[in-house]
Design a protein around this motif. Structure first.
Motif, PDB file in Angstrom:
ATOM      1  N   LEU A 133       0.464  -1.212   0.148  1.00 32.87           N
ATOM      2  CA  LEU A 133       0.180   0.117   0.004  1.00 32.87           C
ATOM      3  C   LEU A 133       0.763   0.722  -0.111  1.00 32.87           C
ATOM      4  N   PHE A 134       2.124   1.406   0.871  1.00 31.39           N
ATOM      5  CA  PHE A 134       3.119   2.536   1.094  1.00 31.39           C
ATOM      6  C   PHE A 134       3.393   2.609  -0.051  1.00 31.39           C
ATOM      7  N   ALA A 135       3.662   1.419  -1.008  1.00 30.55           N
ATOM      8  CA  ALA A 135       4.644   0.877  -2.715  1.00 30.55           C
ATOM      9  C   ALA A 135       3.860   2.373  -3.705  1.00 30.55           C
ATOM     10  N   SER A 136       2.280   2.009  -3.380  1.00 29.02           N
ATOM     11  CA  SER A 136       1.914   2.388  -4.182  1.00 29.02           C
ATOM     12  C   SER A 136       1.062   3.384  -3.831  1.00 29.02           C
ATOM     13  N   ALA A 137       1.338   4.413  -2.935  1.00 30.40           N
ATOM     14  CA  ALA A 137       0.942   5.675  -2.755  1.00 30.40           C
ATOM     15  C   ALA A 137       2.039   6.404  -3.229  1.00 30.40           C
ATOM     16  N   ARG A 138       3.440   6.155  -2.968  1.00 31.73           N
ATOM     17  CA  ARG A 138       4.690   6.683  -3.666  1.00 31.73           C
ATOM     18  C   ARG A 138       4.503   6.849  -5.282  1.00 31.73           C
ATOM     19  N   GLN A 139       4.478   5.722  -5.991  1.00 29.37           N
ATOM     20  CA  GLN A 139       4.669   5.180  -6.889  1.00 29.37           C
ATOM     21  C   GLN A 139       2.824   6.251  -8.003  1.00 29.37           C
ATOM     22  N   SER A 140       1.727   6.739  -7.139  1.00 25.92           N
ATOM     23  CA  SER A 140       0.743   7.955  -7.320  1.00 25.92           C
ATOM     24  C   SER A 140       1.584   8.965  -7.752  1.00 25.92           C
ATOM     25  N   GLY A 141       2.270   8.978  -6.908  1.00 27.65           N
ATOM     26  CA  GLY A 141       2.930  10.900  -6.568  1.00 27.65           C
ATOM     27  C   GLY A 141       2.079  11.303  -4.938  1.00 27.65           C
ATOM     28  N   LEU A 142       1.728  10.869  -3.845  1.00 28.71           N
ATOM     29  CA  LEU A 142       0.814  11.248  -3.171  1.00 28.71           C
ATOM     30  C   LEU A 142       2.417  12.013  -2.132  1.00 28.71           C
ATOM     31  N   GLU A 143       3.263  12.092  -2.003  1.00 27.76           N
ATOM     32  CA  GLU A 143       4.429  12.874  -1.816  1.00 27.76           C
ATOM     33  C   GLU A 143       4.339  14.279  -2.512  1.00 27.76           C
ATOM     34  N   GLN A 144       4.096  13.731  -3.421  1.00 29.11           N
ATOM     35  CA  GLN A 144       4.529  15.202  -4.506  1.00 29.11           C
ATOM     36  C   GLN A 144       2.642  16.137  -3.918  1.00 29.11           C
ATOM     37  N   PHE A 145       1.886  15.281  -4.331  1.00 31.69           N
ATOM     38  CA  PHE A 145       0.675  16.378  -3.901  1.00 31.69           C
ATOM     39  C   PHE A 145      -0.115  16.292  -2.457  1.00 31.69           C
ATOM     40  N   ILE A 146       1.006  16.618  -1.711  1.00 29.08           N
ATOM     41  CA  ILE A 146       0.936  16.793  -0.279  1.00 29.08           C
ATOM     42  C   ILE A 146       1.869  17.683  -0.779  1.00 29.08           C
ATOM     43  N   ALA A 147       3.290  17.763  -0.576  1.00 24.57           N
ATOM     44  CA  ALA A 147       4.032  19.472  -1.228  1.00 24.57           C
ATOM     45  C   ALA A 147       3.684  20.750  -1.877  1.00 24.57           C
ATOM     46  N   ASP A 148       2.749  19.924  -2.761  1.00 24.26           N
ATOM     47  CA  ASP A 148       1.910  20.807  -4.158  1.00 24.26           C
ATOM     48  C   ASP A 148       0.662  21.637  -3.029  1.00 24.26           C
ATOM     49  N   MET A 149       0.335  20.670  -2.238  1.00 24.01           N
ATOM     50  CA  MET A 149      -0.855  21.604  -1.456  1.00 24.01           C
ATOM     51  C   MET A 149      -0.209  22.357  -0.269  1.00 24.01           C
ATOM     52  N   PHE A 150       0.041  22.246  -0.296  1.00 23.53           N
ATOM     53  CA  PHE A 150       0.797  22.866   1.085  1.00 23.53           C
ATOM     54  C   PHE A 150       1.744  24.147   0.135  1.00 23.53           C
ATOM     55  N   ALA A 151       1.723  24.346  -0.849  1.00 19.19           N
ATOM     56  CA  ALA A 151       2.914  25.161  -1.775  1.00 19.19           C
ATOM     57  C   ALA A 151       2.173  25.796  -2.599  1.00 19.19           C
ATOM     58  N   GLY A 152       0.957  25.623  -1.904  1.00 19.57           N
ATOM     59  CA  GLY A 152      -0.268  26.998  -2.179  1.00 19.57           C
ATOM     60  C   GLY A 152      -0.495  26.257  -4.282  1.00 19.57           C
ATOM     61  N   LYS A 153      -0.193  24.822  -4.835  1.00 20.34           N
ATOM     62  CA  LYS A 153       0.007  25.028  -6.347  1.00 20.34           C
ATOM     63  C   LYS A 153      -1.522  24.278  -6.283  1.00 20.34           C
ATOM     64  N   HIS A 154      -2.314  24.900  -7.630  1.00 18.90           N
ATOM     65  CA  HIS A 154      -3.156  24.619  -8.406  1.00 18.90           C
ATOM     66  C   HIS A 154      -3.710  23.344  -8.278  1.00 18.90           C
ATOM     67  N   ILE A 155      -4.271  22.863  -7.261  1.00 21.92           N
ATOM     68  CA  ILE A 155      -5.136  20.990  -6.989  1.00 21.92           C
ATOM     69  C   ILE A 155      -5.659  21.223  -7.681  1.00 21.92           C
TER      70      ILE A 155
END
Length: 496
Positions: A35-57
């Motif tokens: 599950l954790f490997a799949s979450a990383r593969q889906s780009g979850l960590e980048q999504f979290i970073a983008d959300m807090f950075a004010g990207k237009h998610i």
């Protein structure tokens, strides 16, 4: 007990003394790794970073989703298109603090709003009222959401017009239920001989549409803004949460924000394997993939949190109740149906279905370690409350065999246990932010935009010609492009 217990004890996960126990999820160590490997593969960590950075998610509306900035008490700069939003947020905080010190002699506050403008503050007012020793400022806080005049009549029967203040809360300031109810309350003030000046002094607005609020007749100094990068269901942290500060003081409101900020920092910085919102999201995703679940229940074993499932229904199902992903493609999974109510009351309602029904329905059990009152019997009652919570989770997980089929419990019904050390403003804020971030995580894993709600609007559009037909009092309405034959027949029956 069944021969193969469902329990698979895992290390307890915790953040800011909030503990998550997933032992009854029935997820093996190897499944968690996948599950954790799949979450990383889906780009979850980048999504979290983008959300807090004010990207237009929020890609469909080309906006950030930056409700986390509303509880950023550290005032660390948060940039949207290069501009720091924190000075504007801080200005609203200062104005809320000043208003708390300004209102003297107010007996009643009528908070008019619906959906995200209602659920969050209503939940907080109800939950914090149970905190032993909390200082209430003595005002009666009324929440007016429904267009049904029964709610309006009940409130106006108890409010004192000459010492009432009115908060009109609408992001767009065009929400039909809110504007209609606001006009009705203004009419009530006039009926009770309030002068034009008194009415102007009594009206306040919380909105992203300052122009519309002014046109309604609200003085500019009485308008508290929030912004288009805040979704309504994520807005309790803004001036939408004014009732919390007005009822319990600005310091209590700050503690509410502080709890949420602490969870945000955890969500932003913790590795996925230790990240509470991520672990909760992955557990639900696992049950969808393995059992094709259609619903899950949230059962807070705290009467103070009886409104929490209603708040969560909007958060989850309005955010993620979609059949199309960010790329316009059909999705396999999206938000399950959310339901729940306070335990142990819930046990005497629908737990029969949870134990022996044909569908597997995962449960989030929420418990508070400290009693929610200072009554002499509080500790004894609390032990019974907690024992019921733990027993239900065990029974659902492990089940029971019996020679009588009617007494067989199949077990293998998954659940989380979420433990709060106490329920106060800080941990209430933490609880809400935990689920907000879990909802966003699920959206990212499903590739769904959790920050728009186009499906909400269609029914509102259709309601306009139907309302016009009803107010015509004619009973010969014909089917048209806007009104189908069934609805036309219903209108004619109502108008007859």
């Amino acid at each position: 007990m069944s021969l193969q217990p469902y329990s698979s004890p895992q290390p307890l996960h915790s953040a800011i003394n909030v503990v998550l126990d997933t032992a009854y999820q029935g997820i093996s160590d190897s499944d968690w790794k996948n599950l954790f490997a799949s979450a990383r593969q889906s780009g979850l960590e980048q999504f979290i970073a983008d959300m807090f950075a004010g990207k237009h998610i929020n890609n469909s509306e080309d906006r950030p989703a930056l409700h986390s900035a509303l509880r950023n008490l550290s005032k660390t700069p948060v940039l949207i298109n290069g501009a720091d939003v924190m000075p504007a947020v801080d200005d609203v905080w200062r104005r809320i603090d000043a208003l708390c010190n300004k209102w003297v002699g107010v007996t009643d506050v009528i908070h008019i709003g619906i959906g995200g403008s209602d659920f969050g503050p209503r939940l907080a007012i109800e939950a914090l009222a149970h905190v032993p020793g909390i200082e209430s400022r003595g005002m009666r806080m009324h929440f007016l959401a429904n267009i049904d005049t029964a709610e309006l009549a009940r409130i106006l029967a108890h409010a004192q017009p000459h010492s009432t203040r009115v908060l009109i809360v609408s992001k767009s300031f065009t929400t039909l239920e809110t504007t209609m109810n606001a006009k009705a309350v203004v009419a009530w003030l006039k009926e009770n001989d309030c002068t034009k000046s008194q009415i102007a002094h009594a009206l306040y607005a919380v909105t992203a549409n300052v122009t519309a609020a002014k046109e309604f007749g609200i003085e500019e100094d009485n308008i508290y803004p929030f912004w288009d990068w805040v979704g309504g269901r994520y807005s309790v942290w803004s001036a939408v949460g004014l009732p919390i500060a007005l009822q319990y003081g600005f310091e209590t409101f700050k503690q509410f924000l502080a709890g949420a900020e602490s969870i945000d920092l955890h969500f932003k910085n913790a590795p996925l394997e230790e990240n509470l919102p991520v672990i909760m999201a992955l557990a639900l995703l696992y049950q969808q993939q393995k059992h094709d679940i259609k619903a899950y229940a949230v059962i807070p074993y705290a009467d103070a949190l009886d409104w929490f499932p209603k708040w969560l229904q909007q958060l989850d199902m309005e955010s993620n109740g979609k059949s199309i992903d960010r790329d316009g493609k059909p999705v396999k999974h999206s938000s399950p149906i959310v339901f729940g109510s306070a335990g142990s009351n819930a046990q005497h309602s629908y737990f029969q279905l949870l134990h022996q029904g044909t569908e597997i329905i995962p449960i989030d059990f929420i418990a508070v370690r400290e009693p929610m009152s200072d009554r002499p019997e509080a500790v004894a009652h609390h032990h019974i409350l907690l024992s019921n919570c733990l027993a239900q989770a065990q029974a659902l997980a492990n089940g029971k065999d019996d020679v009588n089929p009617n007494n067989v419990y199949p077990g293998k019904r998954p659940s989380n246990l979420l433990l709060l050390p106490k329920l106060n403003a800080f941990y209430l804020g933490a609880l809400l932010a935990l689920y907000e971030n879990r909802t966003a995580t699920l959206g990212a894993l499903w590739n769904i935009n959790s920050f728009d709600q186009p499906g909400v609007e269609y029914g509102k559009v259709l309601a306009k010609p139907i309302e016009k037909a009803l107010t015509s009092h004619q009973n010969n309405i014909q089917a048209s492009a806007e009104i189908d034959a069934v609805t036309a027949a219903r209108i004619n029956f109502l108008n007859s």
